[in-house]
Design an enzyme around this catalytic site. Structure first.
Site, mmCIF file in Angstrom:
data_model
loop_
_atom_site.group_PDB
_atom_site.id
_atom_site.type_symbol
_atom_site.label_atom_id
_atom_site.label_comp_id
_atom_site.label_asym_id
_atom_site.label_seq_id
_atom_site.Cartn_x
_atom_site.Cartn_y
_atom_site.Cartn_z
ATOM 1 N N ALA A 271 -23.944 15.505 -9.831
ATOM 2 C CA ALA A 271 -25.341 14.914 -9.748
ATOM 3 C C ALA A 271 -25.403 13.905 -8.749
ATOM 4 C CB ALA A 271 -25.728 14.312 -11.146
ATOM 5 N N ALA B 56 -17.719 12.909 -7.149
ATOM 6 C CA ALA B 56 -17.872 13.144 -5.751
ATOM 7 C C ALA B 56 -17.346 11.823 -4.937
ATOM 8 C CB ALA B 56 -19.396 13.241 -5.405
ATOM 9 N N GLN C 212 -25.619 10.458 -8.382
ATOM 10 C CA GLN C 212 -25.017 9.397 -8.750
ATOM 11 C C GLN C 212 -23.581 9.924 -9.239
ATOM 12 O OE1 GLN C 212 -24.800 6.149 -7.919
ATOM 13 N NE2 GLN C 212 -26.951 6.275 -6.862
ATOM 14 N N SER C 213 -22.870 10.821 -8.632
ATOM 15 C CA SER C 213 -21.658 11.469 -9.327
ATOM 16 C C SER C 213 -20.394 10.678 -8.902
ATOM 17 C CB SER C 213 -21.432 12.845 -8.567
ATOM 18 O OG SER C 213 -20.075 13.250 -8.892
ATOM 19 N N ASN C 214 -19.691 10.284 -10.158
ATOM 20 C CA ASN C 214 -18.568 9.442 -9.779
ATOM 21 C C ASN C 214 -17.288 10.427 -9.471
ATOM 22 O OD1 ASN C 214 -19.577 7.067 -11.115
ATOM 23 N ND2 ASN C 214 -19.531 8.313 -12.759
#
Ligand SMILES: *Cc1c(COP(=O)(O)O)cnc(C)c1O
Length: 338
Positions: A73, A79, A75-77
């Protein structure tokens, strides 16, 4: 089990601390509460994906990859941690971000984790909500391969049997800590999303024959789907370690009643939980995962679903960088009236 036969690129700070939360326990008048600090893994503000990526990126290097592709998503942690580890080992990182919330504000789209993805030098591109992200990654991998590159695709959240090995290892680490501290914990509580964390823990704890009850609070899928995903991946992970058939379906439990209107969408209970932890324990939880998981645990305590003598460990899976993508959610001055 033999974890050491799988390549692992050590980059985290292990073991992560296991700490008491006395002010939160007292505030809730509930059972003894502890926190396992996987927000302190050390990689670019930390988080649970570090454990999975130690095995996944090692596998990519083993396979001579020169570009790693992953998705998440906005705000992917996951990524962000992938971008950081790729930078550390000098492998190009391409990230596809799915717009799952429809939020259009600057902070959500460019601050927080997105800022860090770019700072670590990852190539970031957006996809609309509902896109088939696995297919998007595969087509990108195909076109890179045609240019003579060697792409390695990491699924969303790093959740496959290789990634879940990181949480089998975490089950060993936590069990050792509990033994050394003479702490007879009864429950391990966590937020469960793409399922690799929950599945790795279930596989590891099953192999160890641990009595810890694992309670997952869902952040996206409904209960049946979430439990099936966790169970399937736990079975595959145990099989990879030579323990086929050890996972009992009964050991997989997810409560998905605290998601609210959808993945990444704030709930009042999440805001209360994040604020409470910030102000009782000085801890930073996150709006998408740990905040919702914690809102579930708090509600269970208030409803008397735990016994007064229980000792509960909450797995802090990180994510505080996402707070900077959600400033108005917490009613901060200059945002609250917008
Ligand atoms: C990804 C993530 C989770 C969920 O872990 P899964 O393995 O995807 O289920 C929980 N908390 C945070 C902060 C995360 O980034």
């Amino acid at each position: 089990m033999n974890l050491s036969k799988f390549p692992r690129l050590r980059c985290g700070h292990w073991p992560t601390p296991l700490e008491p939360m006395p002010r939160l326990s007292e505030h809730l008048g509930g059972p003894e509460l502890w926190v396992k600090r996987d927000d302190c893994t050390g990689l670019s503000t930390g988080g649970n994906k570090t454990r999975k990526l130690e095995f996944l990126v090692a596998d990519a290097i083993d396979k001579k990859a020169d570009v790693i592709i992953t998705q998440g998503a906005t705000q992917s942690n996951h990524a962000r941690q992938t971008a950081a580890l790729c930078a550390k080992v000098g492998i190009e990182c391409q990230i596809l971000l799915e717009d799952r919330t429809g939020f259009e504000d600057f902070d959500y789209k460019l601050n927080g984790n997105v800022l860090l993805d770019r700072l670590h030098g990852a190539k970031v591109s957006q996809r609309p909500g509902g896109a088939d992200m696995q297919a998007e990654m595969e087509s990108l991998a195909e076109s890179l391969a045609k240019q003579g590159r060697r792409p390695y695709v990491i699924p969303g959240g790093g959740s496959n049997p290789i990634g879940a090995l990181g949480y089998v290892n975490a089950a060993l680490e936590l069990t050792t800590q509990l033994n050394e501290m003479n702490l007879d914990a009864t429950h391990l509580v966590l937020a469960t999303g793409s399922s690799g964390t929950h599945a790795g823990l279930i596989a590891g704890l099953s192999i160890l024959n641990s009595p810890l009850k694992v309670v997952g609070f869902g952040v996206r899928a409904p209960k049946e789907k979430q439990e099936q995903m966790v169970y399937d991946l736990a079975c595959k992970t145990a099989a990879l370690l030579g323990h086929e058939g050890i996972v009992d379906r009964q050991s997989v439990f997810a409560d998905c009643d605290y998601v609210g209107s959808g993945y990444g969408l704030p709930t009042p209970a999440m805001v209360e939980a994040v604020t409470l932890l910030a102000q009782t324990e000085g801890l930073l939880f996150d709006p998408v995962y740990t905040g919702k998981g914690l809102s579930g645990m708090i509600d269970w305590i208030r409803k008397g679903k735990f016994n007064a003598t229980d000792k509960i460990v909450f797995l802090h899976t990180g994510g505080s960088a996402a707070l900077f993508g959600y400033p108005e959610t917490f009613g901060l001055p200059g945002y609250s009236d917008s």
